[in-house]
Motif scaffolding. Structure first.
Motif, short mmCIF file in Angstrom:
data_model
loop_
_atom_site.label_atom_id
_atom_site.label_comp_id
_atom_site.label_asym_id
_atom_site.label_seq_id
_atom_site.Cartn_x
_atom_site.Cartn_y
_atom_site.Cartn_z
N ASP A 31 -98.18 -9.64 5.34
CA ASP A 31 -97.30 -8.90 6.25
C ASP A 31 -96.74 -7.62 5.64
O ASP A 31 -96.02 -6.89 6.31
CB ASP A 31 -96.14 -9.79 6.70
N LYS A 34 -97.21 -4.44 7.69
CA LYS A 34 -96.35 -4.40 8.88
C LYS A 34 -94.92 -4.04 8.52
O LYS A 34 -94.26 -3.27 9.21
CB LYS A 34 -96.37 -5.76 9.60
N THR A 159 -90.26 -7.30 10.18
CA THR A 159 -91.46 -6.86 10.88
C THR A 159 -91.24 -6.56 12.36
O THR A 159 -91.97 -5.76 12.94
CB THR A 159 -92.60 -7.90 10.76
#
Length: 175
Positions: A31, A34, A159
């Protein structure tokens, strides 16, 4: 990670980074791109933290956010104290709800009229706020999350919240 017992101790059982730690290879977070994309419009991130509870971290975070916003900075405050989210109460926005749009979660906005010394009487100081406190059915509900679940929510805050352009993001951390 530098220890001979890295990734081998009983306390390492269940850790998703166990193999990376054991091998000495840095873990990569899928992640991370992101998070970087979402945070690229945030100029400065200030962490308010302490190793002890009850020392006024949330008070400092809230007052710092107000002071920066009063100087015409775009400010957001992120309350990641999952077990004791006090920022919504301190800012008088408890009971508000978080809205989801195509761009992500929209922070709750709080404004305070006339706190800036050089502001006109009708100028409002506004700051964005995000906290798990907005997602609880009752303000007094306990959230006792640990490990992956707690980290997952913090990652989701990083995120999914659409802060827009910010000069400062103040992060109120747990002890």
């Amino acid at each position: 990670p530098g220890s001979e017992m890295a990734g081998k101790a009983d306390s390492c059982d269940g850790c998703p980074n166990r193999d990376n730690c054991r091998d000495g290879t840095p873990a990569s977070d899928p992640d991370a791109p992101k998070i970087l994309h979402r945070m690229k419009r945030v100029k400065r991130i200030l962490l308010v933290l302490s190793g002890k509870g009850g020392v006024g971290k949330s008070t400092v975070a809230a007052q710092l956010a107000y002071a920066l916003a009063a100087q015409s900075h775009a400010v957001g405050i992120l309350d990641v104290d999952i077990c004791g989210p006090s920022i919504p109460h301190m800012l008088g926005v408890q009971g508000e709800t978080v809205h989801r749009s195509a761009d992500g979660w929209a922070p709750v906005y709080v404004s305070a009229p006339g706190i800036a010394a050089d502001a006109a009487a009708d100028d409002d100081v506004e700051l964005g706020v995000m906290s798990i406190g907005f997602m609880l059915p009752n303000r007094d509900d306990a959230v006792i999350w640990r490990g992956p679940r707690k980290n997952g929510l913090i990652k989701q805050f990083l995120t999914d919240v659409e802060w827009g352009v910010l000069d400062f993001l103040i992060v109120d951390l747990p002890p």
